[in-house]
Design an enzyme around this catalytic site. Structure first.
Site, PDB file in Angstrom:
ATOM      1  N   THR A 156      -4.967   2.410   3.409  1.00  0.00           N
ATOM      2  CA  THR A 156      -4.210   3.444   4.139  1.00  0.00           C
ATOM      3  C   THR A 156      -4.012   4.630   3.183  1.00  0.00           C
ATOM      4  O   THR A 156      -4.879   5.478   3.074  1.00  0.00           O
ATOM      5  CB  THR A 156      -2.858   2.913   4.665  1.00  0.00           C
ATOM      6  OG1 THR A 156      -2.166   2.248   3.605  1.00  0.00           O
ATOM      7  CG2 THR A 156      -3.070   1.954   5.821  1.00  0.00           C
ATOM      8  N   LYS A 160      -4.700  -4.235  -0.337  1.00  0.00           N
ATOM      9  CA  LYS A 160      -4.404  -2.831  -0.105  1.00  0.00           C
ATOM     10  C   LYS A 160      -2.903  -2.637  -0.224  1.00  0.00           C
ATOM     11  O   LYS A 160      -2.106  -3.532   0.044  1.00  0.00           O
ATOM     12  CB  LYS A 160      -4.914  -2.364   1.259  1.00  0.00           C
ATOM     13  CG  LYS A 160      -4.296  -3.015   2.489  1.00  0.00           C
ATOM     14  CD  LYS A 160      -2.972  -2.474   2.929  1.00  0.00           C
ATOM     15  CE  LYS A 160      -3.023  -0.964   3.055  1.00  0.00           C
ATOM     16  NZ  LYS A 160      -1.642  -0.430   3.322  1.00  0.00           N
ATOM     17  N   THR A 202       1.858  -9.108  -0.629  1.00  0.00           N
ATOM     18  CA  THR A 202       1.701  -7.667  -0.644  1.00  0.00           C
ATOM     19  C   THR A 202       1.524  -7.182   0.777  1.00  0.00           C
ATOM     20  O   THR A 202       1.598  -7.964   1.710  1.00  0.00           O
ATOM     21  CB  THR A 202       0.500  -7.252  -1.499  1.00  0.00           C
ATOM     22  OG1 THR A 202       0.449  -5.827  -1.508  1.00  0.00           O
ATOM     23  CG2 THR A 202      -0.784  -7.798  -0.962  1.00  0.00           C
ATOM     24  N   GLU A 237       1.932   5.285  -4.772  1.00  0.00           N
ATOM     25  CA  GLU A 237       1.918   6.658  -4.266  1.00  0.00           C
ATOM     26  C   GLU A 237       2.561   7.613  -5.276  1.00  0.00           C
ATOM     27  O   GLU A 237       3.742   7.504  -5.597  1.00  0.00           O
ATOM     28  CB  GLU A 237       2.647   6.718  -2.932  1.00  0.00           C
ATOM     29  CG  GLU A 237       1.873   6.011  -1.827  1.00  0.00           C
ATOM     30  CD  GLU A 237       2.644   5.862  -0.534  1.00  0.00           C
ATOM     31  OE1 GLU A 237       2.006   5.556   0.478  1.00  0.00           O
ATOM     32  OE2 GLU A 237       3.879   6.043  -0.545  1.00  0.00           O
ATOM     33  N   ASN A 292       4.720  10.699   1.456  1.00  0.00           N
ATOM     34  CA  ASN A 292       5.442  10.045   2.548  1.00  0.00           C
ATOM     35  C   ASN A 292       6.000  11.036   3.569  1.00  0.00           C
ATOM     36  O   ASN A 292       6.155  10.697   4.740  1.00  0.00           O
ATOM     37  CB  ASN A 292       6.541   9.147   1.976  1.00  0.00           C
ATOM     38  CG  ASN A 292       5.968   7.858   1.453  1.00  0.00           C
ATOM     39  OD1 ASN A 292       5.682   6.940   2.199  1.00  0.00           O
ATOM     40  ND2 ASN A 292       5.769   7.786   0.141  1.00  0.00           N
TER      41      ASN A 292
END
Length: 409
Positions: free
Chosen positions: A156, A182, A193, A280, A404
């Site tokens: 993603t 992922k 996860t 991120e 985000n």
């Protein structure tokens, strides 16, 4: 950019006998990207999984649990990215079941022999028609060496695919373990996860798989955090095709069982750490090791208090040795009888705090020197016993907010 992490070399990912993988571009959320992945397992494979403890769990998590409990023998997995199918109520459950039924129809198996997985945006209807339409393409491309494609198809906000492979000798036979995962944000797994899949051809008694997957999760995916959020869709699945020609492993405590555990946990830890390295907006990879605790549980509490602290994480991003923030996190971790005069703190090789106070030889330029590194270890010594625990995390940057804030656009 990920922290000291590169995309895996497809040639280094060993095929697992009894596993075939196919992918498709179904346009689940965005066009022209792999977003559907299918695993097909030979008959006789054993499968176990652990799932999110978030009570607001996604429809595919609920259906996968049901299908594993049915014990009909799992023959396939279907994974989509771009849409989490979470917060979708009864319609979401129907869509997850419809996806399983469609794949089962192509393979000539029962729908309960298919496990569904989804990741992506929450509270949007799953475009099940697109996924179903993509299944023939994925099945037409089934191949044993499709691990790199699969790693890409489940991403993603990841910036690089995550895959690890190893081989180990068991009973004089070569056993393969290959896995993908992922995740980059919404990472504070409470079982595993966001999505992780590991396969092996080890010949292991199927009844041992649930304990083995829990052990692997506890030593890897349950030791990471990016932002402290536990996803609605977390799943970690272990598949054993049992095709290796060694004698069956009937006890995890046997030499063969221990060898398999060690290799499996090693693969799972590399995948888990890759998620943190690709966190991120991350610029630093941080190992938090807490030693000298009365119990492993209290060591984990302290480690997570440090790893979750926005003040600690932003200090690391700025390379600012404001290390009192770490001691503050130790203090509020929840150990009621903690004696601060027994606490020591290290930043890599730099002894920062001794017996609860600043080390007399500590210099701020030494702390800053360490904090400028991309890989950093924080060690906390509690002086309470011999237990220890390790957690892996990353810093918190401006980019985390931007990623985000723009996630659904």
């Amino acid at each position: 950019m990920p922290v000291n992490l590169q995309a895996p070399d497809p040639k280094a990912l060993h095929p697992v006998p009894g596993v075939r993988i196919g992918t498709a571009m179904a346009g689940v959320r965005k066009a022209h990207r792999k977003d559907v992945c299918v695993f097909v397992l030979d008959e006789g494979a054993a499968v176990a999984g652990v799932f999110t403890r978030n009570r607001f769990c996604a429809a595919p998590v609920q259906v996968a649990r049901e299908h594993l409990a049915a014990a009909r023998g799992i023959r396939a997995l279907v994974i989509n990215t771009g849409n989490a199918n979470a917060g979708t109520g009864e319609e979401g459950l129907a869509h997850a079941r419809a996806t399983c039924a469609a794949l089962a129809g192509h393979l000539g198996v029962e729908p309960t022999q298919v496990l569904p997985f989804s990741t992506g945006v929450i509270m949007e209807p799953l475009p099940v028609d697109r996924i179903v339409a993509g299944l023939p393409v994925a099945l037409a491309g089934l191949k044993a060496d499709g691990w790199a494609d699969a790693a890409q198809a489940i991403m993603t906000t990841d910036t690089v695919p995550k895959a690890v492979s190893t081989q180990v000798s068991i009973g004089a036979q070569t056993v393969t373990i290959t896995g993908i995962a992922k995740g980059a944000g919404m990472i504070r797994p409470n079982m595993a996860t966001m999505l992780g899949f590991i396969a092996t051809d080890a010949n292991i008694d199927p009844s041992l798989l649930p304990a083995l997957v829990r052990q692997a999760a506890d030593q890897s995916f349950n030791r990471i955090t990016v932002d402290g959020d536990t996803s609605t869709n977390d799943a970690f699945v272990l598949m054993a095709t049992r095709r290796a020609r060694h004698a069956a492993i009937t006890a995890l405590e046997s030499p063969e069982g221990l060898a398999l555990q060690e290799a499996l946990i090693g693969v799972a830890q590399q995948l888990a750490q890759a998620i943190v390295r690709d966190g991120e907006g991350a610029t630093k990879f941080i190992t938090v090791r807490v030693e000298g605790g009365a119990t492993a549980d209290e060591c984990r509490k302290v480690a997570y208090a440090i790893a979750h602290s926005p003040l600690v994480k932003t200090a690391f991003y700025a390379s600012d040795p404001n290390l009192g923030r770490i001691l503050a996190a130790v203090g509020y971790a929840g150990i009621e009888d903690l004696d601060q005069t027994k606490i020591d703190l290290y930043l890599d090789d730099v002894h920062v705090a001794q017996r609860g106070g600043r080390h007399p030889q500590y210099k701020e330029e030494d702390g800053q020197r360490v904090m400028k590194r991309s890989d950093i270890t924080v060690r906390v010594l509690l002086g309470r016993g011999s237990a220890e625990a390790t957690v892996w995390t990353c810093d918190l940057s401006h980019d985390y907010v931007s990623i985000n804030a723009d996630y659904r656009s």
